[in-house]
Enzyme design. Structure first.
Site, PDB file in Angstrom:
ATOM      1  N   ASP A   1      -4.962 -12.181  11.670  1.00 21.01           N
ATOM      2  CA  ASP A   1      -4.099 -12.452  12.814  1.00 21.01           C
ATOM      3  C   ASP A   1      -2.991 -13.360  12.314  1.00 21.01           C
ATOM      4  O   ASP A   1      -3.261 -14.343  11.619  1.00 21.01           O
ATOM      5  CB  ASP A   1      -4.883 -13.118  13.943  1.00 21.01           C
ATOM      6  CG  ASP A   1      -4.045 -13.275  15.189  1.00 21.01           C
ATOM      7  OD1 ASP A   1      -3.557 -12.257  15.702  1.00 21.01           O
ATOM      8  OD2 ASP A   1      -3.875 -14.417  15.639  1.00 21.01           O
ATOM      9  N   ILE A   2      -1.764 -13.037  12.626  1.00 17.92           N
ATOM     10  CA  ILE A   2      -0.630 -13.805  12.135  1.00 17.92           C
ATOM     11  C   ILE A   2      -0.398 -15.000  13.053  1.00 17.92           C
ATOM     12  O   ILE A   2      -0.078 -14.830  14.237  1.00 17.92           O
ATOM     13  CB  ILE A   2       0.634 -12.931  12.060  1.00 17.92           C
ATOM     14  CG1 ILE A   2       0.374 -11.741  11.136  1.00 17.92           C
ATOM     15  CG2 ILE A   2       1.833 -13.749  11.605  1.00 17.92           C
ATOM     16  CD1 ILE A   2       1.458 -10.690  11.166  1.00 17.92           C
TER      17      ILE A   2
ATOM     18  N   ASP B   1      -0.304  -7.276  15.567  1.00 13.00           N
ATOM     19  CA  ASP B   1      -0.235  -8.042  14.326  1.00 13.00           C
ATOM     20  C   ASP B   1      -1.611  -8.232  13.700  1.00 13.00           C
ATOM     21  O   ASP B   1      -1.760  -8.987  12.752  1.00 13.00           O
ATOM     22  CB  ASP B   1       0.432  -9.404  14.577  1.00 13.00           C
ATOM     23  CG  ASP B   1      -0.413 -10.327  15.431  1.00 13.00           C
ATOM     24  OD1 ASP B   1      -1.051  -9.838  16.386  1.00 13.00           O
ATOM     25  OD2 ASP B   1      -0.434 -11.540  15.157  1.00 13.00           O
TER      26      ASP B   1
END
Length: 110
Positions: free
Chosen positions: A49-50, A94
């Protein structure tokens, strides 16, 4: 629960096609309600996860967001392709999900 039961009733007997990557791991086609889960020992799941993605995506142009995600996920895909024991499970927004430890399940290369 009633909605799920109605869906199962409507779908019973119909083939559901699962993703190409799932077929690569020997899961083929399935019927709703049939067993598709298999026991695997020592499996590792990686979720990415960004951090800051939501705020970043609200401040830059949509084209830049898409180019950023494309470049990043192409690099992830390249790394996954280097190791036949890795399986790219899913990319959503993302997030990127990879499984490892499913040796002996893949029937053909990606």
């Amino acid at each position: 629960p009633a909605v799920a039961k109605d869906l199962i009733r409507k779908q019973s007997g119909q083939d559901l096609t699962i993703s190409k990557s799932a077929r690569d791991f020997g899961l083929g086609h399935m019927n709703l309600g049939s067993l598709v889960a298999q026991m695997h020992h020592e499996v590792t799941i990686l979720f990415t996860d960004i951090v800051g993605f939501t705020s970043m995506s609200q401040t830059v142009a949509p084209q830049q967001v898409m180019e950023f995600l494309h470049d990043l996920f192409v690099r992830f895909d390249d790394l996954v392709d280097m190791d036949p024991s890795l399986w790219k499970v899913e990319t959503i927004g993302d997030a990127f999900m990879i499984a490892s430890g499913l040796e002996g399940v893949r029937t053909k290369s990606r």
